[in-house]
Design a protein around this motif. Structure first.
Motif, PDB file in Angstrom:
ATOM      1  N   THR A 211       0.802  -1.163  -0.139  1.00 50.15           N
ATOM      2  CA  THR A 211      -0.021  -0.102   0.095  1.00 50.15           C
ATOM      3  C   THR A 211       0.969   1.371   0.130  1.00 50.15           C
ATOM      4  O   THR A 211       1.750   1.288   0.850  1.00 50.15           O
ATOM      5  CB  THR A 211      -1.019  -0.007   1.148  1.00 50.15           C
ATOM      6  N   THR A 212       0.560   2.198  -1.071  1.00 49.34           N
ATOM      7  CA  THR A 212       1.556   3.195  -1.015  1.00 49.34           C
ATOM      8  C   THR A 212       1.272   4.181   0.184  1.00 49.34           C
ATOM      9  O   THR A 212       0.004   4.682   0.514  1.00 49.34           O
ATOM     10  CB  THR A 212       0.956   4.157  -2.154  1.00 49.34           C
ATOM     11  N   ARG A 217       1.046   9.243  -2.225  1.00 44.62           N
ATOM     12  CA  ARG A 217       0.050   9.248  -3.014  1.00 44.62           C
ATOM     13  C   ARG A 217      -0.326  10.245  -3.871  1.00 44.62           C
ATOM     14  O   ARG A 217      -0.448  11.475  -3.628  1.00 44.62           O
ATOM     15  CB  ARG A 217      -1.422   8.707  -2.304  1.00 44.62           C
ATOM     16  N   ASN A 219      -2.748  11.728  -7.055  1.00 46.63           N
ATOM     17  CA  ASN A 219      -4.020  11.383  -7.814  1.00 46.63           C
ATOM     18  C   ASN A 219      -4.344  12.867  -8.376  1.00 46.63           C
ATOM     19  O   ASN A 219      -4.128  13.706  -8.052  1.00 46.63           O
ATOM     20  CB  ASN A 219      -4.914  10.884  -6.992  1.00 46.63           C
ATOM     21  N   ARG A 234      -5.599  -0.807   2.181  1.00 49.16           N
ATOM     22  CA  ARG A 234      -6.351  -0.458   0.680  1.00 49.16           C
ATOM     23  C   ARG A 234      -7.755  -0.973   0.879  1.00 49.16           C
ATOM     24  O   ARG A 234      -8.089  -1.760   1.451  1.00 49.16           O
ATOM     25  CB  ARG A 234      -5.414  -1.533  -0.348  1.00 49.16           C
ATOM     26  N   PRO A 294      -5.454   2.564  -2.718  1.00 52.33           N
ATOM     27  CA  PRO A 294      -4.729   3.120  -3.628  1.00 52.33           C
ATOM     28  C   PRO A 294      -4.749   2.137  -4.903  1.00 52.33           C
ATOM     29  O   PRO A 294      -5.026   0.698  -4.884  1.00 52.33           O
ATOM     30  CB  PRO A 294      -3.345   3.197  -3.251  1.00 52.33           C
ATOM     31  N   ASN A 327       2.629   5.698  -7.120  1.00 50.58           N
ATOM     32  CA  ASN A 327       1.722   4.974  -6.292  1.00 50.58           C
ATOM     33  C   ASN A 327       1.897   3.548  -6.579  1.00 50.58           C
ATOM     34  O   ASN A 327       1.220   2.772  -6.211  1.00 50.58           O
ATOM     35  CB  ASN A 327       0.272   5.072  -7.039  1.00 50.58           C
TER      36      ASN A 327
END
Length: 372
Positions: A211-212, A217, A219, A234, A294, A327
């Motif tokens: 998991t980032t 992160r 986006n 996540r 993510p 990510n």
């Protein structure tokens, strides 16, 4: 006179044959419409059976057991879909070589779909025509700069479990597809993907080392509220749309709807905007989208000139000493040398020291409502 009679008979026979063939065609088309292919993953041999354990925490009345047997097809050569496609501009053989190498160390095959340059692309150009034309039950589609974690297959196992639950798969039933039945789109790789308003169901993957971290992160749109969860969790959910199509799966039915919405109705915007609209207005279009955050797949930026990054637009040119992926914790592309050498002990994180060393399995939880 004899020749004229013979000619008339020949014309009659040709017309009759054409009428007969056309009738057969209409019957087949009617059958195709009334009987679309069932979701399945029959293509590809199983290369690695599931042999891990999971720590399940299942809440809610809908499901108390999950069909582990259905997950074996995630390990076939098309990742549990009937086909895998990569969209690639014919002139970008460098990108094709790179993703072919990444897929080879991950253990899946793909077919290439020729992309179009942004300047030449028709606004009516849409994905999914190959799925419908070849009557594929499903297909996973990657962009040619896509990247994923070295644990991608294990992540897909968990994604399949989550998708089955979100689709209300009956307890103990093995669906036709490892990802469940009755879905239209699975949004695996994006640059933002929002949950559906009013649907509070969540699948949690806790204690996930891939998991980032929050701080890394990146986006470009609406994402889920993650304040309820820690840095190693996540989530999956019914999605109301997103942006970017680094990796997504379409079922046959989903591809039909995409083709209709983007090709036969009035629409003049980019493809990902069109798919976003289908997910956003899911009740209107009867379009079922499932997202994860993510994301499991994102885009890679290779070493060297930044001018090679995009075939659509370019910012200021930079000379990159080392590539990176958005990510993705343990980038497959950045670890290809280790994977080719079988050196799994030295697989590198993009953010060493910032991702905690976790013990135990990923904990899979199914929640009907948000945490309080």
């Amino acid at each position: 006179m004899i020749l004229r009679d013979a000619y008339q008979k020949l014309v009659f026979l040709i017309a009759f044959a054409c009428s007969f063939v056309f009738s057969l065609f209409l019957l087949q088309r009617k059958h195709d419409i009334l009987h679309p292919p069932k979701l399945s993953s029959v293509t590809g041999a199983v290369t690695k059976p599931f042999n891990g354990n999971r720590d399940f925490d299942i809440s809610g009345p809908k499901q108390t057991t999950l069909p582990e047997a259905s997950l074996k097809d995630v390990h076939n050569e098309t990742l549990g879909f009937e086909k895998v496609y990569v969209i690639n501009l014919p002139k970008r053989t460098d990108k094709l070589d790179a993703i072919r190498l990444s897929s080879s160390v991950t253990g899946f095959n793909f077919d290439v779909v020729a992309g179009q340059n942004g300047a030449d692309m028709s606004p009516k150009a849409v994905p999914g025509d190959s799925i419908v034309n070849n009557r594929l039950s499903s297909a996973l589609i990657f962009e040619d700069d896509a990247d994923w974690d070295v644990s991608f297959r294990s992540q897909l196992e968990n994604f399949a479990l989550g998708s089955q639950w979100l689709l209300n798969t009956p307890a103990g039933q093995t669906p036709h597809s490892p990802y469940g039945d009755d879905w239209d789109l699975l949004w695996l790789g994006h640059c933002a993907c929002a949950p559906t308003d009013g649907d509070q169901r969540r699948v949690l993957f806790e204690n996930d080392p891939a998991t980032t971290p929050f701080i890394h992160r990146f986006n470009l749109g609406t994402i889920p509220d993650m304040t309820h969860y820690d840095n190693t969790t996540r989530i999956m959910y019914a999605s109301s749309g997103g942006t970017c199509l680094y990796a997504y799966a379409l079922s046959y039915r989903g591809a039909q709807k995409v083709l209709f919405h983007l090709s036969m109705s009035y629409y003049n915007r980019p493809v990902d905007f069109g798919i976003h609209a289908l997910c956003r207005d899911h009740e209107k279009y009867d379009f079922r989208c499932i997202g994860i955050f993510p994301q499991l797949v994102d885009s890679h930026r290779g070493a060297g000139s930044s001018s090679k990054d995009s075939d659509i637009s370019h910012g200021p040119e930079q000379d990159r000493k080392k590539g990176f992926s958005y990510n993705i914790v343990r980038s497959t592309r950045l670890n290809v040398a280790h994977l080719l050498a079988g050196d799994l002990e030295n697989v590198e994180s993009q953010w060493p020291g910032e991702v905690p060393e976790l013990e135990g399995e990923v904990k899979v939880s199914f929640r009907e409502t948000f945490p309080e």
